[in-house]
Scaffold this motif. Structure first.
Motif, PDB file in Angstrom:
ATOM      1  N   LEU A 123       0.789  -1.332   0.001  1.00 57.00           N
ATOM      2  CA  LEU A 123      -0.121  -0.029  -0.048  1.00 57.00           C
ATOM      3  C   LEU A 123       0.952   1.156  -0.099  1.00 57.00           C
ATOM      4  O   LEU A 123       0.900   1.997  -0.912  1.00 57.00           O
ATOM      5  N   GLU A 124       1.695   1.536   1.234  1.00 60.14           N
ATOM      6  CA  GLU A 124       2.460   2.636   1.347  1.00 60.14           C
ATOM      7  C   GLU A 124       3.621   2.372   2.114  1.00 60.14           C
ATOM      8  O   GLU A 124       3.826   1.355   2.685  1.00 60.14           O
ATOM      9  N   MET A 125       4.984   3.311   1.564  1.00 61.11           N
ATOM     10  CA  MET A 125       6.057   3.122   2.451  1.00 61.11           C
ATOM     11  C   MET A 125       5.735   4.180   3.640  1.00 61.11           C
ATOM     12  O   MET A 125       5.355   5.487   3.365  1.00 61.11           O
ATOM     13  N   ILE A 203       3.722   6.697  -1.873  1.00 63.80           N
ATOM     14  CA  ILE A 203       3.324   5.415  -2.909  1.00 63.80           C
ATOM     15  C   ILE A 203       4.538   5.304  -4.001  1.00 63.80           C
ATOM     16  O   ILE A 203       5.115   6.458  -4.162  1.00 63.80           O
ATOM     17  N   ALA A 204       4.526   4.082  -4.387  1.00 62.27           N
ATOM     18  CA  ALA A 204       5.494   3.837  -5.433  1.00 62.27           C
ATOM     19  C   ALA A 204       5.208   4.299  -6.986  1.00 62.27           C
ATOM     20  O   ALA A 204       3.901   3.461  -7.451  1.00 62.27           O
ATOM     21  N   TYR A 220       6.734   8.905  -3.367  1.00 62.62           N
ATOM     22  CA  TYR A 220       6.542  10.178  -2.942  1.00 62.62           C
ATOM     23  C   TYR A 220       5.071  10.284  -2.409  1.00 62.62           C
ATOM     24  O   TYR A 220       4.227   9.612  -2.721  1.00 62.62           O
ATOM     25  N   ASN A 221       4.700  11.338  -1.712  1.00 59.95           N
ATOM     26  CA  ASN A 221       3.396  11.486  -1.080  1.00 59.95           C
ATOM     27  C   ASN A 221       2.493  12.016  -1.992  1.00 59.95           C
ATOM     28  O   ASN A 221       2.759  13.224  -2.587  1.00 59.95           O
ATOM     29  N   GLU A 222       1.415  11.299  -2.260  1.00 62.12           N
ATOM     30  CA  GLU A 222       0.450  11.814  -3.498  1.00 62.12           C
ATOM     31  C   GLU A 222      -0.506  13.081  -2.929  1.00 62.12           C
ATOM     32  O   GLU A 222      -1.102  12.798  -1.822  1.00 62.12           O
TER      33      GLU A 222
END
Length: 226
Positions: A123-125, A203-204, A220-222
């Motif tokens: 999902l996310e880092m 998100i990748a 990066y953070n969307e």
């Protein structure tokens, strides 16, 4: 060596294959220094000018990942390691090192699968830690990834894991280890905030850079769409 100097060479890279390893002592006697080694070869270097060496240093970091997986019952997927480390006996997140040329998110999914048998998707880092003088006196980057479970039946890797289970969140964070280790507790708090949609991680995104013309991932953070 004098021929290289006449040609204006400055930095010399000497790759000696395993089957020619008897040449290594000769190169060392000539002034070469070890740079790095990989299965099958050793790389040595020599800086010809009488000035500070400008050749890049050997690889200095190893990259680890941790996977935070929580089901709809707010139970966290946790493991107990077999190794006699500082977290021995503690129920902790699945962790490990990524393989050569492996993406961070792929490594997180793979490690969770290998240790617990649980299939997940990235999902996310959500956070990362940078530490120094760890294994082999190298620096260490640990990326914590939020993963969504796709399966729920646990099958452990008995070679490296003592046990694994789904543990209620309250029970997990109430362990003395997390009350005493402020960094680990902060990581868990961030993961919980992400699960409750109170935090946005990275998100990748697969992109191509003109610098190397290679397809790679930018995390990066969307920004939220209004």
């Amino acid at each position: 060596m004098s021929n290289w100097e006449l040609k204006g060479k400055r930095g010399i890279w000497l790759k000696i294959l395993l089957e020619k390893a008897d040449l290594v002592p000769i190169a060392i006697q000539e002034g070469f220094n070890f740079h790095h080694a990989e299965p099958g070869y050793v790389m040595l270097t020599y800086w010809l000018p009488n000035e500070p060496c400008l050749l890049p240093a050997s690889p200095s970091h190893q990259i680890g990942i941790g996977g935070f997986v929580m089901n709809h019952k707010r139970e966290v997927l946790v493991v107990k390691e077999k190794c006699p480390c500082s977290c021995s006996g503690v129920w902790k997140l699945p962790t490990g090192y990524i393989n050569k040329s492996e993406e961070i998110f792929s490594g997180a999914v793979r490690e969770v699968k290998e240790e617990t048998g649980i299939d997940t998707i990235f999902l996310e880092m959500v956070a990362f830690r940078h530490a120094h003088l760890v294994a082999f006196e190298q620096s260490d980057l640990l990326f914590v990834c939020m993963l969504k479970p796709l399966t729920f039946e646990i099958t452990i890797d008995e070679k490296e894991i003592q046990a694994a289970k789904w543990m209620p969140l309250d029970e997990f964070v109430s362990q003395p280890f997390y009350k005493e280790d402020h960094m680990s507790r902060k990581v868990i708090d961030i993961c919980i905030s992400k699960y409750d949609n109170r935090y946005n991680g990275f998100i990748a995104h697969q992109m191509t850079s003109k610098l190397d013309r290679k397809l790679s991932y930018l995390y990066y953070n969307e920004p939220e769409k209004i």
